[in-house]
Design a protein around this motif. Structure first.
Motif, PDB file in Angstrom:
ATOM      1  N   ASP A  45       0.857  -1.184   0.000  1.00  0.00           N
ATOM      2  CA  ASP A  45       0.000   0.000   0.000  1.00  0.00           C
ATOM      3  C   ASP A  45       0.896   1.239   0.000  1.00  0.00           C
ATOM      4  O   ASP A  45       1.266   1.766   1.045  1.00  0.00           O
ATOM      5  CB  ASP A  45      -0.928  -0.002   1.220  1.00  0.00           C
ATOM      6  N   LEU A  46       1.283   1.653  -1.206  1.00  0.00           N
ATOM      7  CA  LEU A  46       2.106   2.846  -1.377  1.00  0.00           C
ATOM      8  C   LEU A  46       1.312   3.900  -2.128  1.00  0.00           C
ATOM      9  O   LEU A  46       0.237   3.622  -2.661  1.00  0.00           O
ATOM     10  CB  LEU A  46       3.372   2.505  -2.166  1.00  0.00           C
ATOM     11  N   TRP A  47       1.825   5.085  -2.212  1.00  0.00           N
ATOM     12  CA  TRP A  47       1.140   6.152  -2.921  1.00  0.00           C
ATOM     13  C   TRP A  47       1.101   5.896  -4.427  1.00  0.00           C
ATOM     14  O   TRP A  47       0.246   6.431  -5.123  1.00  0.00           O
ATOM     15  CB  TRP A  47       1.777   7.511  -2.624  1.00  0.00           C
ATOM     16  N   VAL A  48       2.007   5.069  -4.951  1.00  0.00           N
ATOM     17  CA  VAL A  48       2.036   4.781  -6.385  1.00  0.00           C
ATOM     18  C   VAL A  48       1.469   3.411  -6.730  1.00  0.00           C
ATOM     19  O   VAL A  48       1.184   3.142  -7.886  1.00  0.00           O
ATOM     20  CB  VAL A  48       3.471   4.884  -6.945  1.00  0.00           C
ATOM     21  N   TRP A  49       1.318   2.533  -5.749  1.00  0.00           N
ATOM     22  CA  TRP A  49       0.823   1.184  -6.023  1.00  0.00           C
ATOM     23  C   TRP A  49       0.115   0.648  -4.794  1.00  0.00           C
ATOM     24  O   TRP A  49       0.594   0.771  -3.675  1.00  0.00           O
ATOM     25  CB  TRP A  49       1.976   0.251  -6.397  1.00  0.00           C
ATOM     26  N   GLN A  50      -1.028   0.027  -5.037  1.00  0.00           N
ATOM     27  CA  GLN A  50      -1.763  -0.628  -3.961  1.00  0.00           C
ATOM     28  C   GLN A  50      -2.256  -1.955  -4.489  1.00  0.00           C
ATOM     29  O   GLN A  50      -2.973  -2.017  -5.478  1.00  0.00           O
ATOM     30  CB  GLN A  50      -2.940   0.237  -3.509  1.00  0.00           C
ATOM     31  N   GLY A  51      -1.854  -3.041  -3.826  1.00  0.00           N
ATOM     32  CA  GLY A  51      -2.276  -4.362  -4.249  1.00  0.00           C
ATOM     33  C   GLY A  51      -1.195  -5.386  -4.001  1.00  0.00           C
ATOM     34  O   GLY A  51      -0.162  -5.101  -3.403  1.00  0.00           O
ATOM     35  N   PRO A  52      -1.416  -6.597  -4.484  1.00  0.00           N
ATOM     36  CA  PRO A  52      -0.435  -7.669  -4.251  1.00  0.00           C
ATOM     37  C   PRO A  52       0.770  -7.544  -5.181  1.00  0.00           C
ATOM     38  O   PRO A  52       0.647  -7.140  -6.331  1.00  0.00           O
ATOM     39  CB  PRO A  52      -1.226  -8.942  -4.558  1.00  0.00           C
ATOM     40  N   VAL A  53       1.925  -7.858  -4.639  1.00  0.00           N
ATOM     41  CA  VAL A  53       3.159  -7.876  -5.419  1.00  0.00           C
ATOM     42  C   VAL A  53       3.826  -9.227  -5.211  1.00  0.00           C
ATOM     43  O   VAL A  53       4.054  -9.643  -4.074  1.00  0.00           O
ATOM     44  CB  VAL A  53       4.128  -6.742  -4.983  1.00  0.00           C
TER      45      VAL A  53
END
Length: 97
Positions: A45-53
């Motif tokens: 959960d970052l400002w540029v990406w939210q979801g599974p990695v």
């Protein structure tokens, strides 16, 4: 290959500086290894990406990209080595140039 060239250059008193592509290769390798150590899929959960990695996949791609940079770095280093030897043989430049 690069280590061997460094040994030959050092024995001849030549200095070849490390290039930026080698620094990028090292950074990609280190981040790729860290991602491979994490290995599993995690929620981010970052400002540029939210979801599974999937860190395993990310690590593999970064490692493969580091191989490309490694080959590029070796080519640049080898070309610099040959240029210094050519200038040294012609007498047109100093070994450090």
């Amino acid at each position: 290959m690069v280590t061997g060239l460094r040994q030959i250059a050092a024995s001849e008193g030549l200095v070849i500086a490390a290039g930026q592509e080698g620094k990028w290769k090292t950074a990609l390798q280190l981040v790729g290894i860290i991602a491979l150590c994490v290995h599993y899929r995690h929620e981010i959960d970052l400002w540029v990406w939210q979801g599974p990695v999937n860190f395993n996949t990310v690590g593999w791609y970064l490692t493969l990209l580091s191989v490309v940079f490694s080959l590029w770095s070796a080519g640049v280093y080898f070309r610099a080595f040959l240029n210094i030897l050519a200038r040294r043989g012609d007498g047109t430049g100093s070994p450090e140039a």
